[in-house]
Design an enzyme around this catalytic site. Sequence first.
Site, PDB file in Angstrom:
ATOM      1  N   ASP A   1      -6.199   4.168 -10.433  1.00 24.95           N
ATOM      2  CA  ASP A   1      -6.429   3.521  -9.135  1.00 24.95           C
ATOM      3  C   ASP A   1      -7.709   2.692  -9.211  1.00 24.95           C
ATOM      4  OD1 ASP A   1      -5.405   4.270  -5.970  1.00 24.95           O
ATOM      5  OD2 ASP A   1      -7.321   3.210  -6.231  1.00 24.95           O
TER       6      ASP A   1
ATOM      7  N   VAL B   1       0.328  -0.191  -0.003  1.00 23.42           N
ATOM      8  CA  VAL B   1       1.124  -0.998  -0.941  1.00 23.42           C
ATOM      9  C   VAL B   1       2.594  -0.584  -0.830  1.00 23.42           C
ATOM     10  CG1 VAL B   1       1.446  -1.654  -3.348  1.00 23.42           C
ATOM     11  CG2 VAL B   1      -0.865  -1.134  -2.508  1.00 23.42           C
TER      12      VAL B   1
ATOM     13  N   HIS C   1       4.749   4.901  -4.752  1.00 23.74           N
ATOM     14  CA  HIS C   1       3.769   5.390  -5.713  1.00 23.74           C
ATOM     15  C   HIS C   1       3.341   6.802  -5.376  1.00 23.74           C
ATOM     16  CE1 HIS C   1       1.664   3.172  -2.507  1.00 23.74           C
ATOM     17  NE2 HIS C   1       0.677   4.042  -2.636  1.00 23.74           N
TER      18      HIS C   1
HETATM   19  P1  5GP Z   1      -1.618   3.782  -0.490  1.00 29.92           P
HETATM   20  O1  5GP Z   1      -2.626   3.748   0.599  1.00 29.92           O
HETATM   21  O2  5GP Z   1      -0.591   2.691  -0.368  1.00 29.92           O
HETATM   22  O3  5GP Z   1      -1.018   5.149  -0.673  1.00 29.92           O
HETATM   23  O4  5GP Z   1      -2.432   3.564  -1.836  1.00 29.92           O
HETATM   24  C1  5GP Z   1      -2.549   2.336  -2.474  1.00 29.92           C
HETATM   25  C2  5GP Z   1      -3.567   2.521  -3.578  1.00 29.92           C
HETATM   26  O5  5GP Z   1      -3.506   1.388  -4.418  1.00 29.92           O
HETATM   27  C3  5GP Z   1      -5.011   2.630  -3.081  1.00 29.92           C
HETATM   28  O6  5GP Z   1      -5.556   3.877  -3.499  1.00 29.92           O
HETATM   29  C4  5GP Z   1      -5.711   1.447  -3.740  1.00 29.92           C
HETATM   30  O7  5GP Z   1      -7.014   1.741  -4.189  1.00 29.92           O
HETATM   31  C5  5GP Z   1      -4.785   1.121  -4.896  1.00 29.92           C
HETATM   32  N1  5GP Z   1      -4.787  -0.288  -5.280  1.00 29.92           N
HETATM   33  C6  5GP Z   1      -4.685  -1.369  -4.464  1.00 29.92           C
HETATM   34  N2  5GP Z   1      -4.698  -2.503  -5.173  1.00 29.92           N
HETATM   35  C7  5GP Z   1      -4.799  -2.137  -6.478  1.00 29.92           C
HETATM   36  C8  5GP Z   1      -4.852  -2.871  -7.696  1.00 29.92           C
HETATM   37  O8  5GP Z   1      -4.806  -4.106  -7.738  1.00 29.92           O
HETATM   38  N3  5GP Z   1      -4.956  -2.144  -8.841  1.00 29.92           N
HETATM   39  C9  5GP Z   1      -5.001  -0.774  -8.841  1.00 29.92           C
HETATM   40  N4  5GP Z   1      -5.107  -0.175 -10.025  1.00 29.92           N
HETATM   41  N5  5GP Z   1      -4.949  -0.056  -7.718  1.00 29.92           N
HETATM   42  C10 5GP Z   1      -4.843  -0.724  -6.548  1.00 29.92           C
END
Ligand code: 5GP
Length: 126
Positions: free
Chosen positions: A35, A106, A110
């Site tokens: 992440d 996103v 995931h």
């Molecule tokens: P969500 O809130 O959708 O469960 O988590 C999305 C995760 O994606 C977040 O923890 C955020 O830090 C991670 N994230 C967002 N953009 C990127 C990126 O470009 N690269 C990586 N490696 N992680 C990302």
Amino acid sequence: MAYLYDSENIFAKILRGEIPNATVLETDHTLAFRDITPQAPDHVLVIPKGPYVNFDHFAMNASDAEILDFNRTIGTLCKMLKVQPGEGGNGYRLIANSGEAAIQEVPHMHMHILAGRPLGRMLNPA
Ligand code: 5GP
């Protein structure tokens, strides 16, 4: 309402190689990478390579091979990260934020693997 997959989401771009990532493990159907904003010393995101929006979309529509590969990859990652509680590790947490209530940022399915520090209780008060 059917799920619509947005192929311009950031993880789709990572899968197409348009954005770099710190890959931890890749299989036929699954990619795991660090992440970008880690919430714990170990914070790995595990994503299917197929176009699934969230966990239930994946669970109901992915093939057996994709689902098996995804789950096995998470198990392998727990071993690689040395976090298996039965094998001397300190344990871990899996989180699949799905939709508005969970503040999914996103829209590509995931699973977060979080480990490496005490993680507190499951949820904060609302
Ligand atoms: P969500 O809130 O959708 O469960 O988590 C999305 C995760 O994606 C977040 O923890 C955020 O830090 C991670 N994230 C967002 N953009 C990127 C990126 O470009 N690269 C990586 N490696 N992680 C990302």
